[in-house]
Design an enzyme around this catalytic site. Structure first.
Site, PDB file in Angstrom:
ATOM      1  N   ASP A   1      -3.751  -6.996  -7.929  1.00  0.00           N
ATOM      2  CA  ASP A   1      -3.917  -6.019  -7.338  1.00  0.00           C
ATOM      3  C   ASP A   1      -4.778  -4.332  -7.857  1.00  0.00           C
ATOM      4  OD1 ASP A   1      -3.637  -3.765  -5.366  1.00  0.00           O
ATOM      5  OD2 ASP A   1      -1.445  -3.358  -5.190  1.00  0.00           O
TER       6      ASP A   1
ATOM      7  N   GLU B   1       1.012   5.967  -1.377  1.00  0.00           N
ATOM      8  CA  GLU B   1       1.326   4.906  -2.462  1.00  0.00           C
ATOM      9  C   GLU B   1       2.094   6.619  -3.662  1.00  0.00           C
ATOM     10  OE1 GLU B   1      -1.331   2.151  -4.650  1.00  0.00           O
ATOM     11  OE2 GLU B   1      -2.400   2.554  -3.199  1.00  0.00           O
TER      12      GLU B   1
HETATM   13  C1  BGC Z   1      -2.776  -1.314  -3.043  1.00  0.00           C
HETATM   14  C2  BGC Z   1      -2.972  -2.534  -2.128  1.00  0.00           C
HETATM   15  C3  BGC Z   1      -4.107  -2.151  -1.764  1.00  0.00           C
HETATM   16  C4  BGC Z   1      -5.003  -2.516  -2.822  1.00  0.00           C
HETATM   17  C5  BGC Z   1      -6.494  -2.715  -2.181  1.00  0.00           C
HETATM   18  C6  BGC Z   1      -4.118  -0.423  -3.855  1.00  0.00           C
HETATM   19  O1  BGC Z   1      -3.561   0.128  -4.935  1.00  0.00           O
HETATM   20  O2  BGC Z   1      -1.400  -1.456  -3.893  1.00  0.00           O
HETATM   21  O3  BGC Z   1      -1.986  -2.431  -0.780  1.00  0.00           O
HETATM   22  O4  BGC Z   1      -4.821  -3.311  -0.750  1.00  0.00           O
HETATM   23  O5  BGC Z   1      -5.351  -1.695  -3.440  1.00  0.00           O
HETATM   24  O6  BGC Z   1      -7.470  -1.214  -1.660  1.00  0.00           O
HETATM   25  C1  BGC Z   2      -8.347   3.180  -3.658  1.00  0.00           C
HETATM   26  C2  BGC Z   2      -7.261   2.762  -3.165  1.00  0.00           C
HETATM   27  C3  BGC Z   2      -6.550   2.185  -4.159  1.00  0.00           C
HETATM   28  C4  BGC Z   2      -5.843   2.785  -5.093  1.00  0.00           C
HETATM   29  C5  BGC Z   2      -5.164   2.906  -5.918  1.00  0.00           C
HETATM   30  C6  BGC Z   2      -7.677   4.607  -4.295  1.00  0.00           C
HETATM   31  O1  BGC Z   2      -9.239   5.212  -5.433  1.00  0.00           O
HETATM   32  O2  BGC Z   2      -9.420   3.457  -2.631  1.00  0.00           O
HETATM   33  O3  BGC Z   2      -7.577   1.781  -2.356  1.00  0.00           O
HETATM   34  O4  BGC Z   2      -4.955   1.240  -3.327  1.00  0.00           O
HETATM   35  O5  BGC Z   2      -6.886   4.177  -5.096  1.00  0.00           O
HETATM   36  O6  BGC Z   2      -4.822   3.396  -6.794  1.00  0.00           O
END
Ligand code: BGC
Ligand code: BGC
Length: 599
Positions: free
Chosen positions: A322, A515
């Site tokens: 990830d 998140e």
């Molecule tokens: C998330 C994932 C996601 C990835 C791409 C990560 O931060 O935990 O679920 O697929 O970003 O966006």
């Molecule tokens: C991205 C997300 C990702 C996240 C992780 C963002 O900047 O757009 O896709 O999941 O960072 O921290």
């Protein structure tokens, strides 16, 4: 004779000029000096033979650098020079949350992905890219896509046929725009509602998550468009839902990216079954989470990735890490890379520093820290999936993208999902509401598509307000009542003196987040929302509270004098689904996918 001798230097200059030109052309346009003649008629380019044979043939031709390039999954905005796509032989590119093209339309997406793909075709071996994105609740980065309820609402429907359809429609809308890899379904099992990712899950019940996850994978991977199959991702392996409060390794977060404090027995009984089912259903990718377990990051856990996932469960697809997860293993990026690849990570969502990553991994192989067999195994998995998808044979995607996105038919399914997801938390003789009742509607979520969408809607953190097409809950109500004049709306509930509606409807709840930004000690209604409800009470005989939220909210001290309470979760663009059950056109069938005590 003398004259001929005089011409010689000139001839030499011309020949040298042409030779340099040819070399330059090959390096710039083809990315190599490959004069082997294997440009179009190598064995691996033959679509008549099996994926296995094709992989074997291709692998034999690849240099170490080309193999390592395949293992890189790069965030699209970090590629500043498009020639890097073929120069580094990048294996995959992704759009993170909100990673949209300059023109956020179906055509804009298609053009962007095709453009990246065309750069992959300048490489010596012309290996196509895997382009991935989060279609968490529809192709939700794209304005105009069908936005379904987030998974927590789908958990409430308990309808696996419907979830299968949603997996299929999401994949189809993505495929229309050139994306065949969805980073979905989420198979996390919720154990703490304070976590900011609760709404991305189907809930807290292992069986429910397993069944709906399996259905989603089946639907998502049934899509075939312009010669290519779509693939799904089971995430986040493993035990991400068991992270505990205060354990986050990210200073800005509290739970997210934290530690799963459970023993192996619990991991196996509670958190592993959905992955088993998804793999049996054919999921082609498993994403390893950003959590820690047993003293280390999951992406470095040899036992859980190599032993359990790959050997015990027999997973032979791609294991992807990830976002930045590999570099979070330890402060030393070189050592982190080695640990992850040796633990069984096949593709690394770096996501930015691909130059650093490819150099490090090459060095590690040369120094014997990572074996060539391990690299070959990883690349084999990646290439097998690419061949099976049909990517090599149909690199670019054609077709009229916009006619397949946000169609009426797809929106009908989303509306069905909304009405099946609504859960009655309390009903004291208020539901269903007669269509001829007088209604006073209020609340921050009554007329707000951004709130209905929640996080992962156009932007990573979502967007508050009406920026996308769709139907708000208020509009749904107006479309359902027998007389529009019977409905009045004032967001804060400040109606004119003397107003007394039969029913006051307050639509309140959480603002978008995603998140760790949604980690919250006491998820509850805001002071503003509570004030709105109080205002509304004065102008209505009965009050119904519709809660839009990604998780159960603490309403214990307030709910006693509310006549009805509905959980509408994060319904997405088709707010009419709420009105469908509100006025009795359809029965309430939604059931809580996790515990919610209201009194
Ligand atoms: C998330 C994932 C996601 C990835 C791409 C990560 O931060 O935990 O679920 O697929 O970003 O966006
Ligand atoms: C991205 C997300 C990702 C996240 C992780 C963002 O900047 O757009 O896709 O999941 O960072 O921290």
């Amino acid at each position: 004779m003398k004259q001929r001798n005089a011409l010689r230097p000139l001839l030499l200059v011309i020949i040298t000029f042409i030779a340099v030109g040819i070399l330059f052309y090959f390096v710039k346009e083809k990315g190599s000096f490959d004069f082997t003649g294997c440009v179009r008629n190598c064995l691996y380019q033959n679509s008549e033979i099996s994926a296995e044979q094709r992989v074997d043939d291709l692998l034999k031709r690849m240099t170490l650098e080309e193999k390592i390039g395949q293992m890189a999954l790069v965030e699209k905005n970090s590629i500043h020079d498009l020639d890097d796509v073929w120069r580094y032989g990048i294996g995959g590119i992704l759009s993170g949350g909100g990673g949209k093209p300059p023109s956020n339309t179906p055509e804009g997406w298609l053009e962007m992905v095709n453009n990246f793909q065309s750069y992959s075709q300048r490489s010596r071996l012309k290996i196509p890219l895997l382009y991935g994105a989060d279609g968490n609740h529809g192709h939700s980065n794209l304005i105009g896509a069908t936005i379904f309820p987030h998974f927590i609402g789908l958990g409430a429907t308990r309808d696996s046929k419907l979830v299968e359809q949603i997996g299929r429609i999401t994949a189809a809308e993505m495929a229309a725009t050139g994306i065949f890899w969805n980073f979905s379904p989420n198979l996390d099992i919720v154990t703490d509602i304070r976590w900011g990712r609760v709404y991305e899950t189907f809930g807290s019940d292992t069986n429910l998550v397993s069944n709906l996850g399996e259905a989603y994978v089946k639907g998502a991977q049934s899509v075939f468009h312009d010669g290519k199959y779509a693939i799904a991702t089971a995430k986040h392996y493993l035990g991400t839902g068991a992270m505990v409060w205060g354990s986050s390794g990210n200073p800005k977060f509290i739970i997210d990216q934290g530690t799963s404090q459970v023993d192996e027995q619990e991991l196996r009984v509670k958190h592993l079954p959905p992955f088993k089912k998804a793999i049996q259903a054919g999921a082609q990718v498993v994403m390893v989470g950003l959590n820690s377990w047993n003293g280390g990051k999951m992406a470095a856990n040899n036992y859980l990735v190599n032993e359990v996932l790959k050997k015990e469960l027999g997973f032979n697809g791609i294991v992807v890490s990830d976002w930045y997860g590999v570099y979070e293993i330890s402060p030393n990026k070189y050592e982190s890379t080695i640990a992850a690849i040796n633990a069984g990570i096949d593709m690394v969502m770096i996501p930015y520093e691909y130059k650093n990553f490819t150099e490090d991994l090459k060095k590690a192989v040369e120094r014997g820290r990572v074996s060539e067999e391990r690299i070959d195994d990883a690349v084999k998995r990646i290439l097998t999936v690419k061949f099976k998808m049909g990517l090599f044979d149909h690199v670019l995607t054609n077709g009229e993208a916009s006619s397949m996105v946000g169609t009426l038919e797809n929106k009908k399914v989303a509306r069905e999902a909304v009405r099946k997801s609504v859960v009655v938390l309390k009903n004291e003789n208020i539901l269903p509401i007669p269509k001829n009742a007088t209604l006073a509607v209020a609340g921050s979520g009554a007329h707000n598509l951004g709130v209905q969408g929640g996080g992962w809607t156009v932007e990573w953190q979502g967007i508050d307000g009406n920026w996308i097409p769709g139907t708000t809950i208020l509009q749904g109500i107006l479309n359902s009542v027998s007389k529009k004049e019977n409905v009045i709306f004032e967001e804060k509930g400040n109606f004119r003196a003397g107003t007394l509606a039969d029913v006051g409807v307050a639509v309140v709840g959480e603002k978008p987040y995603s998140e760790g930004w949604g980690d919250k000690e006491n998820p509850s209604l805001s002071e503003d929302d509570l004030k709105t409800i109080e205002n509304l009470r004065r102008y209505s005989r009965k009050v119904l509270i519709i809660i839009i939220s990604g998780r159960p909210l603490n309403i214990k001290n307030h709910s006693a004098n509310w006549d009805g309470i509905l959980a509408a979760w994060l319904p997405g663009t088709e707010g009419e689904g709420v009105a469908d059950v509100l006025f009795g056109d359809f029965p309430f069938t939604g059931k809580l996918p996790l515990k919610w005590e209201i009194e």
